[in-house]
Design an enzyme around this catalytic site. Structure first.
Site, PDB file in Angstrom:
ATOM      1  N   ASP A  90       0.825  -1.216   0.000  1.00 15.44           N
ATOM      2  CA  ASP A  90       0.000   0.000   0.000  1.00 15.44           C
ATOM      3  C   ASP A  90       0.859   1.265   0.000  1.00 15.44           C
ATOM      4  OD1 ASP A  90      -2.570   1.333   0.284  1.00 15.44           O
ATOM      5  OD2 ASP A  90      -2.021   1.759   2.360  1.00 15.44           O
ATOM      6  N   GLU A 142       5.913   8.219  -3.797  1.00 13.01           N
ATOM      7  CA  GLU A 142       4.494   8.163  -4.143  1.00 13.01           C
ATOM      8  C   GLU A 142       4.112   9.402  -4.953  1.00 13.01           C
ATOM      9  OE1 GLU A 142       2.265   7.446  -0.553  1.00 13.01           O
ATOM     10  OE2 GLU A 142       3.217   5.493  -0.254  1.00 13.01           O
ATOM     11  N   HIS A 183      -1.785   3.823  -1.227  1.00 14.14           N
ATOM     12  CA  HIS A 183      -1.693   4.386   0.141  1.00 14.14           C
ATOM     13  C   HIS A 183      -3.089   4.719   0.697  1.00 14.14           C
ATOM     14  CE1 HIS A 183       1.260   6.527   3.037  1.00 14.14           C
ATOM     15  NE2 HIS A 183       0.226   6.028   3.696  1.00 14.14           N
TER      16      HIS A 183
END
Ligand SMILES: NC(=O)c1ccc[n+]([C@@H]2O[C@H](COP(=O)([O-])OP(=O)(O)OC[C@H]3O[C@@H](n4cnc5c(N)ncnc54)[C@H](O)[C@@H]3O)[C@@H](O)[C@H]2O)c1
Length: 396
Positions: A253, A258, A281
């Site tokens: 996750d 990111e 996430h």
């Protein structure tokens, strides 16, 4: 007093602060430094999420600001030291989304054990792949939880309720809940577990903490989950172990880099590998968690402004003191140096003021003392404010 809430903070926070008597202004987006400085004029409480940066320059330009609520988990977007040095208390919501993460972990363990993503993709592509081979119940399986904090320990309880046998490893000495078995090393956990789930915190020392050596140590055909921090795992090593079949499936996750916004491009060595669940996430992203964050942080802000309570503040000493009706309360942030409490109490004594209740706590460079008194003689507050160690003083 005015509260400014940015970034679509949950409406429950607006209701709670309005009920507490604040004039609440909301804005849907984040603000840059200059916009924020202009908007903070006359504002006592600021509520933000992850996209508004509260820098030293912002704090310097906002002398009326008393407290900041980070309506999220992280507080990296706030200059915590500068805020502490100015007596601006910062709160966040460290465990409002704990349950959400745990539920996703449980769901993913079952999905991986049943190879659900493969079945789902096959059927979407028109292939009827009905077979039991490679699909397992999770009852009786050995789950290894690395990091037994808020999330790890809650996962332990829910997993046991489903019949998993829990092993955990934590660098701190933690109470083992239910029948969970403590492991004295990560290797001991890896030797036992058939499912390994990481829940360590983001301290810098955890960078690259789980790599080729740890994957090799895992039992053959076990499952791996990381819903804590991207930088703790070597994903190339995980991809190699998934392709070789040593690791039978993984759910991830969190990633070292990111994308900043929704819709941005994303790349990872884990893409395209069967029985791998990749999520952006969202472990803690549920409507229930958002509501609880709104409630939790707004309540902390309200209780700080109303009572001086700093319990669970991330940057200033934590304390609370029950208040008796009729008493006045002096809340005093000061530089943590020897003799400050004696000076405060000396001034109170000089003015013939009896202390009805008092509590002090310190954190690093900062001290915080809350004192309840029955009367406030003229000049006392001026004299306390004039002490060279005083950072901020309020009378409630
Ligand atoms: N995916 C998401 O959306 C999401 C949501 C919330 C939290 N998180 C992340 O989950 C993680 C856990 O959150 P939490 O609230 O349980 O944190 P926590 O601080 O309560 O628990 C972390 C635990 O890990 C232990 N630990 C730290 N380093 C370790 C190591 N190297 N080996 C073994 N134990 C170690 C600590 O002693 C502590 O008990 C954090 O990294 C947090 O950022 C992710």
């Amino acid at each position: 007093m005015k509260a400014l809430l940015l970034e679509n903070v949950h409406p429950l926070a607006v209701d709670l602060l309005t009920e507490a008597g604040y004039e609440v202004e909301t804005r849907s987006g984040a603000m840059d430094e200059d916009e924020l400085i202009a908007a903070l004029d006359g504002v006592s409480l600021l509520g933000i999420r992850s996209k508004t940066e509260v820098t030293d320059r912002v704090l310097q330009a906002a002398p009326e600001l008393q407290a900041i609520g980070a309506f999220c988990i992280g507080t990296n977007q706030i200059d915590l030291l500068s805020a502490a040095g100015r007596g601006v208390v910062v709160f966040n919501a460290p465990f409002s989304n704990t349950r959400s993460v745990v539920e996703l972990v449980i769901a993913e363990i079952i999905m991986l054990a049943r190879r659900l993503t493969e079945k789902d993709t096959a059927l979407h592509n028109g292939v009827w792949d009905k077979q039991a081979t490679g699909s397992h119940e999770i009852r009786g399986r050995k789950l290894g939880i690395v990091g037994y904090g808020n999330i790890g320990s809650q996962l332990s309880v829910v997993a046991e309720a489903l019949g998993l046998q829990v092993f955990f490893y934590d660098t701190d000495d933690k109470l083992a809940l239910g029948n969970a078995q403590r492991c004295s090393s990560l290797n001991e956990l890896l030797d036992n577990a058939e499912v390994v789930s990481l829940h360590v915190d983001g301290r810098p020392g955890n960078a690259g903490f789980f790599g080729a050596e740890q994957f090799a140590r895992m039992r053959p055909r076990s499952l791996f989950l990381n819903l804590c921090r991207g930088f703790v795992v070597d994903y190339q090593a995980l991809a190699d172990n998934l392709r070789s079949g040593h690791v039978a499936g993984a759910a991830v996750d969190v990633f070292p880099d990111e994308p900043k916004s929704r819709g941005d491009a994303f790349g990872s060595p884990l893409q395209g590998i069967p029985n791998v669940i990749l999520t952006p996430h969202i472990g803690g992203s549920t409507e229930e968690a958002q509501e609880d964050i709104g409630r939790f942080v707004a309540t902390k802000l309200r209780d700080y402004l109303g009572l001086g309570t700093t319990t669970l503040s991330v940057n200033l000493p934590s304390l609370s003191l029950p208040q008796r009706p009729g008493d006045r309360r002096i809340v005093h942030f000061h530089v943590n140096s020897p003799g400050v409490l004696a000076k405060i109490n000396g001034l109170l004594g000089d003015h013939g003021v009896n202390i009805e209740g008092q509590v002090l706590n310190t954190l690093g460079q900062n001290g915080y003392v809350v004192t309840d008194v029955a009367k406030l003689p003229e000049h006392l507050i001026e004299e306390l404010s004039a002490m060279p160690e005083t950072i901020r003083l309020r009378v409630l």
